[in-house]
Design an enzyme around this catalytic site. Structure first.
Site, PDB file in Angstrom:
ATOM      1  N   GLY A  31      80.411 -55.807 -23.546  1.00  0.00           N
ATOM      2  CA  GLY A  31      79.595 -54.717 -24.073  1.00  0.00           C
ATOM      3  C   GLY A  31      80.137 -54.076 -25.331  1.00  0.00           C
ATOM      4  N   CYS A 240      48.888 -63.554 -14.572  1.00  0.00           N
ATOM      5  CA  CYS A 240      48.632 -64.393 -15.746  1.00  0.00           C
ATOM      6  C   CYS A 240      47.324 -65.134 -15.528  1.00  0.00           C
ATOM      7  CB  CYS A 240      49.778 -65.384 -15.938  1.00  0.00           C
ATOM      8  SG  CYS A 240      49.417 -66.607 -17.220  1.00  0.00           S
ATOM      9  N   CYS A 243      48.201 -69.161 -15.429  1.00  0.00           N
ATOM     10  CA  CYS A 243      48.950 -69.803 -14.349  1.00  0.00           C
ATOM     11  C   CYS A 243      48.978 -68.983 -13.064  1.00  0.00           C
ATOM     12  CB  CYS A 243      50.380 -70.117 -14.791  1.00  0.00           C
ATOM     13  SG  CYS A 243      51.470 -68.670 -14.801  1.00  0.00           S
ATOM     14  N   CYS A 271      54.986 -70.564 -18.117  1.00  0.00           N
ATOM     15  CA  CYS A 271      53.555 -70.670 -17.841  1.00  0.00           C
ATOM     16  C   CYS A 271      53.107 -72.130 -17.808  1.00  0.00           C
ATOM     17  CB  CYS A 271      52.791 -69.907 -18.924  1.00  0.00           C
ATOM     18  SG  CYS A 271      51.060 -69.597 -18.531  1.00  0.00           S
TER      19      CYS A 271
END
Ligand SMILES: Nc1ncnc2c1ncn2[C@@H]1O[C@H](COP(=O)(O)OP(=O)(O)O)[C@@H](O)[C@H]1O
Ligand SMILES: [Mg+2]
Lengths: 292, 261
Positions: A31, A240, A243, A271
């Site tokens: 980080g 979606c 899909c 997808c």
């Protein structure tokens, strides 16, 4: 006409060593933003020059590279970075998340869970999460050094005061390994839970700002919040339409001039893979779920 | 520690600051007790701001020390502390009110955020509690709590100064430093601010060091006074005594408003 001769992956070996040292330091201090001598790349800033330099420094001839831009493999940006590496390094490229060993990304984490054999390289525009509130670099550095992060919560406080909830939806700040507060780059906060305990190494490169930072595999990453306003990943309450996925991050796409719209997976590989394996909106939509 | 601790809260010993070859202040000694308000007066360039910055741990002295008695009774030299400790002290136990409110506030952040910042810095993580505390502090400094979500940009000069005070007092500091807190304000606004400051400091039993060029401010707020000239203390004592019966010719001139301030 003779084609220009590039070193493997464009950067010279000495530059790559310098960048690898920065990467190693970044991995050692999860980080923490490590300064590095960012090079000019044959593409404009904003096109992911930080990510490209990181990728160039870690990629080997056997790697398979995937590049996504907001989840999509086929935007101009993603295509040209992929081409850049197939030309300068001769590496294989792919659009399949599962197949890739190095994935360079702008603004998304793939839906398909990553593995220990993969490295995710983020393109970062602004690495400093405190910048918005404290423009002085000397001061933000000291704040990181002393873990003075109250200001980060001031930002979230302002959100709630203004909108009634934490309205930050992208670049949602996190704390890495209980120590450094980090900007995860402009990924949607939907992706934040994927940052934590991830088996893959995650590297972040900011070219213009000359910073590299990292989340080593299996590192705890916590999204900042308040006790009475806990962090919540956001996703459109929909499936979606291509899909049928009810768990992926969705883009709202306008489909005609009359303002018709539909929701589709932002992760095109996810997808397409679902559709190729016979999943479709009709088949998989559970009868109990309705879009509101 | 229980009961009242009679030892000074702040002990200043031989405090000296050189800016290269330019003297800022020299050999300043004094003690400040709990709940006591000390005014520092003197003409422009006499070293008042320098002294305040040294006292408040914002600038390191060339020599001398600032010793602080902490809540647990232990005594610490401010410049021997680690930087995180010093900064923590500055954000919790101490306060600093700037003459220019823009330096003391985050102008792009709401009033509530400005007041709540110190609480969040010490680990408060409950939004409702932070907001309640901010509201009650706005109330105490006579700012309508309906203005809690407005930024100080939309505030008048007097309101900004009061907001700065609330932002400092929210962590219940024991010691507050003020540099010309009423400077640049209209006279009527000054009077209201002074009145508020006097009440708050008394109610909360806060010790304060107030730099001012305005002897009326010193008289109204302070118990004791330090008169500075060319970087040194030339006279000190109870405020009323010094102002009513100054012993130094320089102070006499100051009191009769002959010196430029
Ligand atoms: N940053 C600085 N660099 C050099 N000289 C300074 C600096 N700050 C103050 N001084 C000098 O130190 C002396 C005391 O200044 P200051 O503490 O600002 O006085 P006051 O607040 O009483 O007007 C003056 O001679 C001033 O010019
Ligand atoms: Mg001054």
């Amino acid at each position: 006409m003779t084609a220009p001769v590039y070193n493997f992956a464009y950067l010279d070996e000495q530059t790559k060593r310098m960048i690898r040292r920065a990467i190693l330091k970044a991995i050692a201090i999860p980080g923490y933003q490590v300064p590095f001598a960012s090079r000019e790349m044959p593409m404009p800033y904003g096109w992911g020059t930080g990510g490209v330099q990181v990728t160039a420094s870690i990629i080997g001839p056997d790697d398979i590279l995937k590049v996504i831009d907001q989840g999509s493999d086929d935007t101009t940006n993603a295509v040209s970075i992929r081409k850049f590496f197939s030309r300068t390094a001769g590496v294989r490229t792919t659009t399949a998340t599962r197949e890739a060993t190095v994935i360079q990304t702008r603004h998304r984490i793939p839906e398909t869970p990553l593995t220990e054999d993969q490295v995710l390289v983020y393109q970062v525009p602004i690495p400093e999460p405190l910048r918005f509130l404290e423009p002085r670099e000397t001061e933000t550095r000291r704040m990181h050094a002393l873990s003075e992060y109250g200001l980060m919560h001031v930002k979230l406080y302002e959100d709630i005061a203004r909108h009634g909830h934490i309205a930050t939806t992208y670049a949602y700040p996190v704390k890495v390994a209980q120590r450094y507060v980090m900007d995860p780059s402009p990924i949607p906060k939907f992706d934040n839970p994927k940052l934590t305990d991830c088996p893959a190494l995650q590297l972040f490169g900011a070219g213009r700002e000359k910073r590299i930072y990292a989340i080593p595999p299996y590192t705890p990453v916590v999204s900042l919040d308040f006790d009475d306003h806990p962090f919540e990943p956001y996703r459109h309450d929909a499936q979606c339409e291509l899909c049928g996925a009810a768990d992926s991050y969705l883009d709202e796409v306008i489909t005609d001039d009359n303002g018709s719209r539909m929701f589709v997976c932002s992760d095109t590989d996810y997808c397409e893979t679902r559709r190729a394996t016979g999943k479709g909106a009709q088949q998989s939509a559970p009868a109990t779920e309705h879009r509101s | 520690m229980t009961g009242t601790d009679e030892r000074p809260l702040l002990t200043i010993d031989g405090l000296t600051k050189w800016y290269g070859r330019q003297l800022g202040c020299r050999d300043v000694d004094f003690d400040l007790y709990e709940g006591e308000v000390m005014a520092v007066v003197g003409e422009s360039g006499s070293g008042k701001s320098t002294l305040l910055q040294l006292l408040s741990g914002q600038m390191e002295p060339s020599s001398g020390c600032v010793v602080y008695r902490q809540r647990d009774g232990s005594i610490a030299d401010v410049w021997q502390m680690s930087e995180p400790m010093r900064r923590f002290l500055f954000r919790t136990d101490w306060g600093y009110v700037h003459q220019d409110a823009q330096l003391g506030l985050r102008m792009g952040i709401s009033a509530g955020g400005n007041v709540g910042e110190r609480l969040m810095a010490v680990g408060w993580r409950n939004y409702a509690a932070i907001r309640d505390s901010a509201k009650s502090w706005l109330d105490r400094v006579e700012i309508d709590s309906n203005r809690i979500d407005d930024t100080p940009r939309t505030y008048s000069g007097g309101m900004r100064q009061r907001l700065q005070i609330a932002r400092n007092l929210v962590t219940a500091p024991r010691l507050i430093f003020m540099d010309e807190p009423t400077g640049g304000l209209d006279v009527s606004v000054q009077a209201r601010l002074l009145d508020l400051l006097r009440r708050l400091v008394a109610d909360l039993n806060i010790a304060a060091v107030v730099v001012t060029h305005d002897l009326a401010v010193a008289r109204l707020l302070s118990n004791r006074i330090i008169v500075m000239k060319a970087g040194e203390i030339i006279e000190t004592g109870l405020t009323d005594q010094v102002l009513d019966d100054p012993s130094e010719p320089y102070t006499q001139l100051l009191v009769s408003s002959i010196l430029p301030v």
